[in-house]
Design an enzyme around this catalytic site. Structure first.
Site, PDB file in Angstrom:
ATOM      1  N   HIS A  73       0.661  -1.171   0.122  1.00 19.00           N
ATOM      2  CA  HIS A  73       0.011  -0.056  -0.073  1.00 19.00           C
ATOM      3  C   HIS A  73       0.800   1.400   0.168  1.00 19.00           C
ATOM      4  O   HIS A  73       0.522   2.025  -0.721  1.00 19.00           O
ATOM      5  CB  HIS A  73      -0.819   0.135   1.397  1.00 19.00           C
ATOM      6  N   ARG A  90      -9.984   1.833  -8.273  1.00 18.45           N
ATOM      7  CA  ARG A  90      -9.989   0.595  -7.835  1.00 18.45           C
ATOM      8  C   ARG A  90     -10.612   0.484  -6.809  1.00 18.45           C
ATOM      9  O   ARG A  90     -10.283   0.641  -5.586  1.00 18.45           O
ATOM     10  CB  ARG A  90      -8.378   0.354  -7.826  1.00 18.45           C
ATOM     11  N   ARG A 119     -14.301   1.137 -11.526  1.00 16.71           N
ATOM     12  CA  ARG A 119     -13.941  -0.413 -11.585  1.00 16.71           C
ATOM     13  C   ARG A 119     -14.736  -0.840 -10.811  1.00 16.71           C
ATOM     14  O   ARG A 119     -14.914  -0.392  -9.629  1.00 16.71           O
ATOM     15  CB  ARG A 119     -12.677  -1.035 -11.725  1.00 16.71           C
ATOM     16  N   GLU A 159      -8.793  -8.210 -19.775  1.00 15.42           N
ATOM     17  CA  GLU A 159      -7.677  -8.776 -18.901  1.00 15.42           C
ATOM     18  C   GLU A 159      -7.325 -10.166 -18.999  1.00 15.42           C
ATOM     19  O   GLU A 159      -6.585 -10.898 -18.625  1.00 15.42           O
ATOM     20  CB  GLU A 159      -7.985  -8.635 -17.267  1.00 15.42           C
ATOM     21  N   ASN A 202      -1.566  -5.620 -16.598  1.00 15.80           N
ATOM     22  CA  ASN A 202      -1.055  -6.402 -15.295  1.00 15.80           C
ATOM     23  C   ASN A 202      -1.569  -7.600 -15.478  1.00 15.80           C
ATOM     24  O   ASN A 202      -0.643  -8.792 -15.417  1.00 15.80           O
ATOM     25  CB  ASN A 202      -1.405  -5.761 -14.221  1.00 15.80           C
ATOM     26  N   ASP A 203      -2.860  -7.882 -15.450  1.00 11.50           N
ATOM     27  CA  ASP A 203      -3.526  -9.159 -15.482  1.00 11.50           C
ATOM     28  C   ASP A 203      -3.441 -10.000 -17.025  1.00 11.50           C
ATOM     29  O   ASP A 203      -3.151 -11.080 -17.176  1.00 11.50           O
ATOM     30  CB  ASP A 203      -4.933  -9.317 -15.032  1.00 11.50           C
ATOM     31  N   ARG A 215       2.322 -12.371 -11.870  1.00  8.45           N
ATOM     32  CA  ARG A 215       2.520 -11.129 -11.776  1.00  8.45           C
ATOM     33  C   ARG A 215       3.260 -10.662 -10.548  1.00  8.45           C
ATOM     34  O   ARG A 215       4.020  -9.593 -10.208  1.00  8.45           O
ATOM     35  CB  ARG A 215       1.364 -10.072 -12.232  1.00  8.45           C
ATOM     36  N   CYS A 252      -5.243   0.793 -18.736  1.00  8.59           N
ATOM     37  CA  CYS A 252      -5.026   0.960 -17.438  1.00  8.59           C
ATOM     38  C   CYS A 252      -4.241   0.330 -16.613  1.00  8.59           C
ATOM     39  O   CYS A 252      -3.986   0.307 -15.411  1.00  8.59           O
ATOM     40  CB  CYS A 252      -6.311   1.100 -16.769  1.00  8.59           C
TER      41      CYS A 252
END
Ligand code: PEP
Ligand code: MG
Length: 560
Positions: free
Chosen positions: A190, A288, A324, A424, A447-448, A458, A495
């Site tokens: 985080h 997110r 999202r 994704e 990313n996915d 990842r 994104c």
């Protein structure tokens, strides 16, 4: 040359220079053999420390709610609950009754719970951070230890800490803090994500070498190289101080031959809105929302979610905010939701799969909050579904949206959000034409998508080389998605992290992306790169890149 260089993981591609201020150190426990212990006195000391800690937490909660937002403030509620946890309290009192000094009893009782949480999977382990926070607060009160106030640091401070929790990072003021470095943590912790949103130089995961630094030391935090330079020389200091990145571009940008490309921000909590706007974001390209569910005991209410989204819409009155819907599962685990233990959580119950089945109530609440916020907020809402793999999933998600829209608690005439899906999964890329025929936009989550196209986790450094979106297999999936979207006359964005790499902007513009959304830190660089790109030559280059057979051929194409 600097006196010493410590190595970790760069969280933000920025450098800063400043003076070390340790946070959360200076706690030493009494040796039980050296102190006279009167259980009654120790019990009273413990009770007083709990009262003071509660008062501190309540006032920090109030200050954070005002400065940052209700969602960030909620973490303090979780801390208050831990502070008042009867099991921990009983354990402390039993140890005191057995003759232990209060600080040692607190340390041991919390230690047991911390260990239990640490032994659990993924995000569950983050509860351990909250417990550590509460333990350290009590220990500081019981041992007269000093703790610096993160919201009130001298200008030019570099904060060093074992770890920083979300509540800690929410207090850092990027105008005053030159950067931070932590013993633990990785790129996706985080603190690292938050640092990127605030464009704050940060290096995480340095390890215990960091402990050798003392308050007052001069350091350069080099987030590009993941290093901390101790006692830097004049040229290293000057290089870090002068590194301010590209100038902020507030207007929307076009290529040299007039093609508009939207440059938006990825955010996960309201505190990231202002920094995104300050760095020139045209809007939000990925909210997110699962981040609104972390660091609390129960899900946020419909009203809390409404407020968070409303705030985003009001921050970008002339822009678009792509929200999202919940993407829980995989590495994103919410402790109070009963997530199953799965062999392969990234291939399991995550994203839209959970929203359609076990979390359908949460999904309905979220959709209602979104629609209400869209009715009242200034900017334009777009709703996006994560991890879609089948047309049936999209249809079911659209049905849920329609059901939420049928509820009569907002002005339905004022709301007509765009609806889109994330690309994704390989299935979504192959089916992009069918998906595009049913929605208003597509957004590619590299990313996915990269992890699934390349079969490369990842999170796993050992296959990090394969988890690279410039492999031609991924580029072809991107190209196919763009072509499908444009054939249906809808816009297509990206994104995933790839969108925020200014070295790839020309390629992405050339591949035909209409929108790029990223952590706020590189928005100025990407906007500048778009405005220096010629779309016609970029698109020739994009065509050649996606026809390449190997990654190195792709890179040769980009370099020539
Ligand atoms: C992605 O997968 O590229 C994406 C943007 O979603 P997340 O990183 O939140 O999984
Ligand atoms: Mg994703």
């Amino acid at each position: 040359m600097a006196e010493r260089t410590l190595h970790g993981t760069g969280a933000t591609p920025r450098s800063g220079v400043g003076t070390v201020v340790w946070y959360g150190r200076d706690i030493s426990l009494p040796d039980p053999d050296d102190v006279e212990v009167d259980p009654e006195t120790e019990r009273r000391r413990f009770a007083d420390a709990v009262d003071t800690a509660r008062a501190e937490l309540e006032s920090e909660r109030e200050a954070t709610a005002e400065r940052v937002g209700e969602d960030e403030a909620a973490v303090f509620d979780a801390h208050i609950q831990f502070l008042e946890d009867p099991t921990i309290e009983d354990a402390v009192e039993t140890m005191i009754a057995d003759g232990g000094p209060a600080p040692n009893a607190v340390d041991a009782a919390f230690g047991e719970h911390i260990e239990q949480f640490e032994g659990m999977d993924g995000r569950m382990a983050e509860r351990a951070d909250d417990l550590r926070d509460v333990r350290d607060r009590l220990l500081r009160l019981l041992t007269d230890g000093e703790r610096v106030g993160l919201g009130d640091l001298p200008a030019g401070s570099v904060v060093l800490a074992e770890r920083l929790t979300p509540s800690d990072t929410a207090q850092l003021d990027p105008e005053r803090v030159a950067g931070f470095a932590t013993v633990t943590g990785g790129r996706t912790s985080h603190a690292a994500i938050f640092a990127r949103s605030l464009a704050l130089p940060a290096v995480v995961g340095i390890g215990t070498d960091l402990d050798t630094l003392e308050d007052g030391a001069e350091v350069v935090v080099d987030g590009d190289n993941g290093t901390l330079l101790v006692s830097p020389d004049d040229s290293e200091r000057a290089a870090a101080a002068n590194e301010s990145g590209a100038a902020v571009v507030n207007d929307s940008v076009k290529t040299t031959d007039g093609r508009h490309v939207e440059v938006a921000a990825n955010i996960g909590q309201p505190a990231e809105l202002k920094p995104a706007a300050k760095r020139g974001a045209d809007g939000v390209g990925l909210y997110r929302t699962e981040f609104l569910f972390l660091d609390r005991e129960t899900p946020p209410s419909e009203d809390e979610q409404y407020e968070a989204i409303r705030q985003a819409l009001d921050t970008f009155p002339d822009g678009r905010v792509v929200v999202r819907t919940l993407d829980i599962g995989g590495d994103k685990r919410i402790p109070y939701l009963d997530l199953p233990d799965e062999e392969n959580p990234f291939l399991g119950e995550r994203g839209i799969r959970r929203s359609l089945a076990p979390d359908s109530d949460l999904f309905a609440t979220q959709l209602r909050a979104l629609l209400r916020a869209a009715a009242d907020g200034a900017g334009d809402l777009a709703i996006m579904f994560p991890l879609v793999a089948t047309i049936e999933e999209l249809d079911a998600a659209l049905d849920a949206l329609e059901a939420a829209a049928g509820l009569d608690d907002y002005d339905a005439d004022a709301v007509d959000p765009e609806v889109g899906v994330m690309i994704e999964t390989p299935s979504a890329a192959f089916m992009a034409d069918e998906l595009a025929a049913r929605v208003d936009f597509l957004s590619i989550g590299t990313n996915d998508l990269t992890q699934y196209v390349m079969a490369a986790d990842r999170e796993n450094e050992r296959v990090g080389d394969l988890h690279d979106p410039t492999h031609p297999g991924v580029l072809r999936a991107i190209q196919q998605t763009v072509t499908a979207a444009h054939a249906e006359d809808i816009w297509v964005g990206m994104c995933g992290e790839m969108a925020g790499d200014p070295d790839l902007t020309e390629l992405l513009v050339g591949l035909g992306l209409d929108e790029l959304s990223m952590s706020a830190v590189t928005i100025p660089e990407v906007k500048t790169a778009v405005s220096e790109t010629s779309y016609s030559s970029a698109s020739e280059r994009g065509d050649r890149a996606q026809l390449a057979a190997t990654r190195s051929e792709v890179h040769t194409t980009l370099d020539t």
